[in-house]
Scaffold this motif. Structure first.
Motif, short mmCIF file in Angstrom:
data_model
loop_
_atom_site.label_atom_id
_atom_site.label_comp_id
_atom_site.label_asym_id
_atom_site.label_seq_id
_atom_site.Cartn_x
_atom_site.Cartn_y
_atom_site.Cartn_z
N GLU A 52 21.37 -31.70 -12.00
CA GLU A 52 21.84 -31.84 -10.62
C GLU A 52 20.93 -31.04 -9.69
O GLU A 52 20.54 -29.91 -10.00
CB GLU A 52 23.27 -31.33 -10.50
CG GLU A 52 23.89 -31.59 -9.16
CD GLU A 52 25.35 -31.16 -9.10
OE1 GLU A 52 25.88 -31.11 -7.99
OE2 GLU A 52 25.94 -30.89 -10.15
N GLN A 53 20.55 -31.63 -8.56
CA GLN A 53 19.69 -30.96 -7.60
C GLN A 53 20.46 -29.83 -6.91
O GLN A 53 21.69 -29.82 -6.90
CB GLN A 53 19.18 -31.97 -6.56
CG GLN A 53 18.31 -33.06 -7.14
CD GLN A 53 16.96 -32.54 -7.56
OE1 GLN A 53 16.35 -31.71 -6.88
NE2 GLN A 53 16.47 -33.01 -8.69
N SER A 54 19.73 -28.91 -6.31
CA SER A 54 20.36 -27.74 -5.69
C SER A 54 21.25 -28.12 -4.50
O SER A 54 22.21 -27.42 -4.20
CB SER A 54 19.30 -26.72 -5.26
OG SER A 54 18.44 -27.32 -4.31
N SER A 55 20.94 -29.25 -3.82
CA SER A 55 21.77 -29.65 -2.68
C SER A 55 23.11 -30.23 -3.14
O SER A 55 24.05 -30.31 -2.36
CB SER A 55 21.03 -30.67 -1.82
OG SER A 55 20.76 -31.84 -2.58
N GLY A 56 23.21 -30.64 -4.36
CA GLY A 56 24.46 -31.12 -4.92
C GLY A 56 24.73 -32.60 -4.69
O GLY A 56 25.72 -33.13 -5.19
N ASP A 57 23.88 -33.32 -3.94
CA ASP A 57 24.13 -34.73 -3.68
C ASP A 57 23.17 -35.66 -4.43
O ASP A 57 23.22 -36.87 -4.25
CB ASP A 57 24.07 -35.01 -2.18
CG ASP A 57 22.71 -34.70 -1.59
OD1 ASP A 57 21.91 -34.01 -2.26
OD2 ASP A 57 22.44 -35.16 -0.47
N ARG A 58 22.31 -35.08 -5.27
CA ARG A 58 21.35 -35.89 -6.02
C ARG A 58 21.30 -35.44 -7.48
O ARG A 58 21.56 -34.28 -7.79
CB ARG A 58 19.96 -35.79 -5.42
CG ARG A 58 19.90 -36.32 -4.02
CD ARG A 58 18.52 -36.22 -3.48
NE ARG A 58 18.53 -36.59 -2.06
CZ ARG A 58 17.50 -36.44 -1.27
NH1 ARG A 58 16.38 -35.94 -1.73
NH2 ARG A 58 17.59 -36.79 0.00
N VAL A 59 20.90 -36.40 -8.34
CA VAL A 59 20.78 -36.10 -9.76
C VAL A 59 19.42 -36.60 -10.23
O VAL A 59 18.99 -37.71 -9.89
CB VAL A 59 21.89 -36.79 -10.57
CG1 VAL A 59 21.72 -36.54 -12.06
CG2 VAL A 59 23.25 -36.33 -10.12
N LEU A 60 18.72 -35.77 -11.01
CA LEU A 60 17.45 -36.15 -11.61
C LEU A 60 17.71 -36.51 -13.06
O LEU A 60 18.33 -35.75 -13.80
CB LEU A 60 16.45 -34.99 -11.53
CG LEU A 60 15.09 -35.23 -12.13
CD1 LEU A 60 14.34 -36.30 -11.36
CD2 LEU A 60 14.28 -33.94 -12.15
#
Length: 83
Positions: free
Chosen positions: A69-77
């Protein structure tokens, strides 16, 4: 030898009483053209199915899948390893 009288043509309006209309000769079409048409139709359908079906361009197996999970919380790698 005696001469045979000429065979008259079939006339739908003047059918002899001895003629049977339930015989296959009167109710079914000739078998050879029907079978030939069925074979030609089957070959055409088989050819169309073989030509128009798509093949799978590649195949393989997924061996490992990871997600972060990305640090912004709205994206996933997502990372996928395959063979």
């Amino acid at each position: 030898m005696t001469a045979q009288p000429p065979k008259s043509q079939y006339d739908a309006g003047h059918v002899p009483m001895t003629e049977e209309f339930d015989s296959p000769r009167r109710s079914l079409p000739p078998a050879v053209p029907v079978v030939a048409a069925a074979v030609i139709l089957a070959i055409a359908v088989f050819t169309m199915v073989r030509v128009t079906t798509s093949t799978t361009p590649a195949s393989g197996n997924i061996t490992k899948m990871s997600h972060v999970e990305q640090s912004s919380g709205d994206r996933v790698l997502v990372a996928i390893d395959s063979t």
